[in-house]
Enzyme design. Structure first.
Site, PDB file in Angstrom:
ATOM      1  N   GLN A 221       3.418  66.811  93.096  1.00 23.19           N
ATOM      2  CA  GLN A 221       4.103  67.749  94.004  1.00 23.19           C
ATOM      3  C   GLN A 221       4.662  67.053  95.233  1.00 23.19           C
ATOM      4  O   GLN A 221       5.315  67.686  96.055  1.00 23.19           O
ATOM      5  CB  GLN A 221       3.123  68.850  94.457  1.00 23.19           C
ATOM      6  N   LYS A 244       9.417  67.718  87.730  1.00 19.90           N
ATOM      7  CA  LYS A 244       9.380  68.372  89.053  1.00 19.90           C
ATOM      8  C   LYS A 244      10.309  67.654  90.021  1.00 19.90           C
ATOM      9  O   LYS A 244      10.582  68.122  91.113  1.00 19.90           O
ATOM     10  CB  LYS A 244       7.955  68.361  89.600  1.00 19.90           C
ATOM     11  N   CYS A 382      -3.513  76.327  87.201  1.00 17.56           N
ATOM     12  CA  CYS A 382      -4.292  75.168  86.728  1.00 17.56           C
ATOM     13  C   CYS A 382      -5.191  74.630  87.832  1.00 17.56           C
ATOM     14  O   CYS A 382      -5.324  73.407  87.998  1.00 17.56           O
ATOM     15  CB  CYS A 382      -3.401  74.061  86.187  1.00 17.56           C
TER      16      CYS A 382
HETATM   17  N1  PMP Z   1      -0.905  67.719  89.241  1.00 14.38           N
HETATM   18  C1  PMP Z   1      -0.311  68.660  89.974  1.00 14.38           C
HETATM   19  C2  PMP Z   1      -0.664  68.791  91.423  1.00 14.38           C
HETATM   20  C3  PMP Z   1       0.617  69.523  89.372  1.00 14.38           C
HETATM   21  O1  PMP Z   1       1.197  70.468  90.104  1.00 14.38           O
HETATM   22  C4  PMP Z   1       0.919  69.364  87.994  1.00 14.38           C
HETATM   23  C5  PMP Z   1       1.920  70.272  87.314  1.00 14.38           C
HETATM   24  N2  PMP Z   1       1.757  71.628  87.574  1.00 14.38           N
HETATM   25  C6  PMP Z   1       0.285  68.354  87.291  1.00 14.38           C
HETATM   26  C7  PMP Z   1      -0.618  67.545  87.937  1.00 14.38           C
HETATM   27  C8  PMP Z   1       0.560  68.125  85.839  1.00 14.38           C
HETATM   28  O2  PMP Z   1       1.856  67.659  85.651  1.00 14.38           O
HETATM   29  P1  PMP Z   1       2.432  67.502  84.160  1.00 14.38           P
HETATM   30  O3  PMP Z   1       2.086  68.756  83.445  1.00 14.38           O
HETATM   31  O4  PMP Z   1       3.878  67.314  84.362  1.00 14.38           O
HETATM   32  O5  PMP Z   1       1.788  66.313  83.574  1.00 14.38           O
END
Ligand code: PMP
Length: 424
Positions: A221, A244, A382
């Protein structure tokens, strides 16, 4: 052939003296932002989930498939060389983007999740013993909790968390107090995906370093919003995710100090990660290739290169300034809504607004907002432990980007008022 993305000049993510970023001009670069949803103009406030892609990224992916689709590092023909050059150019761009000492410290992965699993299995697992601890924080995404639990369980070690305040700030002295000799590894998010909190990574890295504890920073982020300098941060591992950062899904990077990557065994085995294979003994390629078995998401990385160019051209300083301005505006506007509770009210934060309205379930709120054309996320994001900390099952979350406008915030708040009157 038209210029490929890797041929474009791009500026370093430094400070520029240019005029403030104009969100209306910037949003014209994003084709999807002009669509309608349920007959209303789309207001896309789910940027922390995934960001929209500028036309230059979409075009770069398209151009790769139309003009130089081939596998990387395998073919000597022209297409293979062009594809390899474009893929490797993104490694260079990423290295500059985060100020890595060398491009060889940048491993191309499918995203933060893969990056952290790689470090957990390849670095932490062989070093963990029964009774050891891995320290994280209460505000971590599951991606920075579960991989550590998977390896800890195999060794009889455990994952422990440093606490945060009700306003959503990491209690730094508590984090440092937990860095006992039992702790063999630490992980912290740079920016919380739920609260927006920007953690004091330099300070945490200094404390970890003084105790010889490697620190991984989850930069998912942070990378789209803040200039990243891994050398100045002083951490040992930094993970980021491309989708992102206005790039394609299935792209990301793990940065680690070279000596750490050298000391780590491969996580995946297969083609492209070896020097020599025989049934008696296989030797591995040097980092970063040792960690990149198989055919990667070439098109995605070509697109990510274009996304990094795009972000650099806009300037992360201007992006940050625009987002801070919009965050202040949106925070004030949300606070005027009766019965609205904000989660994460620290002075130093990214443009993420998690909230609930008395008597309204987050999912109902998000569903009704969607009917007004407003895309926000609802759920646990999550981050179950963080939801447990606040004693709520879910929140609604509006996460803003530089292409969002004050007019969109006004329409969003008007939509919330409409929903609140309907449901509360
Ligand atoms: N860490 C953070 C703080 C996140 O916001 C996210 C995505 N929501 C992730 C890890 C995981 O990223 P990715 O699913 O692209 O591997």
């Amino acid at each position: 052939m038209s210029a490929r993305p890797q041929d474009r000049e791009h500026t370093q993510p430094g400070l520029s003296n240019r005029a403030p970023l104009d969100p209306l001009r910037a949003r014209a670069d994003f084709p999807l932002l002009s669509r309608q949803v349920h007959g209303k103009p789309l207001i896309y406030f789910d940027n922390a989930n995934t960001a929209q892609k500028p036309a230059v990224v979409i075009e770069a992916v398209d151009r790769y498939y139309r003009e130089f689709n081939a596998n990387v590092s395998r073919a000597v023909h022209a297409l293979g060389e062009e594809a390899t050059a474009a893929y490797e150019a993104t490694r260079d761009k990423l290295a500059l983007f985060i100020n890595a000492k060398s491009r060889d410290e940048v491993v191309l992965v499918s995203g933060t999740t893969q990056a952290i699993n790689l470090v957990a299995h390849s670095y932490a697992l062989p070093r963990l013993q029964a009774g050891d601890e891995i320290l994280v924080t209460t505000m971590e995404h599951h991606a920075n909790i579960v991989p550590w639990q998977l390896v800890a369980e195999r060794r009889g070690a455990k994952v422990v968390a440093a606490p945060i305040t009700r306003s959503g700030e990491l209690i730094v002295e508590e984090f440092i107090a937990r860095l006992t000799p039992r702790v063999k590894f630490a992980g912290v998010t740079h920016v919380s995906n739920v609260l927006g909190t920007i953690n004091p990574v330099r300070e945490l890295a200094k404390a970890c370093r003084a105790r010889g504890i490697p620190l991984l920073v989850d930069g998912s982020q942070a990378a789209p919003h803040l200039p990243i300098d891994v050398q100045a941060l002083g951490c040992d591992f930094y993970a980021l995710t491309g989708h992102k950062l206005f790039g394609p899904t299935g792209t990301g990077a793990l940065w680690a100090r070279r000596e750490l990557l050298e000391a780590m065994p491969p996580f995946f085995g297969g083609g492209e990660m070896i020097k020599m294979v025989s049934f008696d003994k296989t030797t591995f390629a040097d980092p970063p290739h040792k960690f990149e078995a198989g055919t990667p998401n070439i098109a995605g990385f070509v697109g990510l290169g274009a996304a990094i160019d795009y972000v650099n051209d806009l300037g992360l300083d201007r992006i940050g300034a625009a987002e801070r301005d919009l965050l202040a505006y949106a925070t004030d506007a949300l606070k005027s809504v009766p019965g609205l509770r904000l989660f994460g009210e620290v002075p130093h934060k990214a443009a993420v607004l998690s909230f609930l309205i008395d008597g309204v379930h987050a999912h109902d709120l998000a569903t009704l907002l969607d009917h007004e054309g407003v895309a926000v996320r609802s759920g646990h994001h999550c981050a179950h432990p963080l939801m447990q900390f606040y004693g709520v099952p879910a929140t609604a979350r509006a996460s803003l980007a530089f292409y969002n406008t004050r007019a969109e915030v006004d329409a969003f708040v008007a939509a919330i008022e409409k929903v609140r009157k309907l449901l509360a």
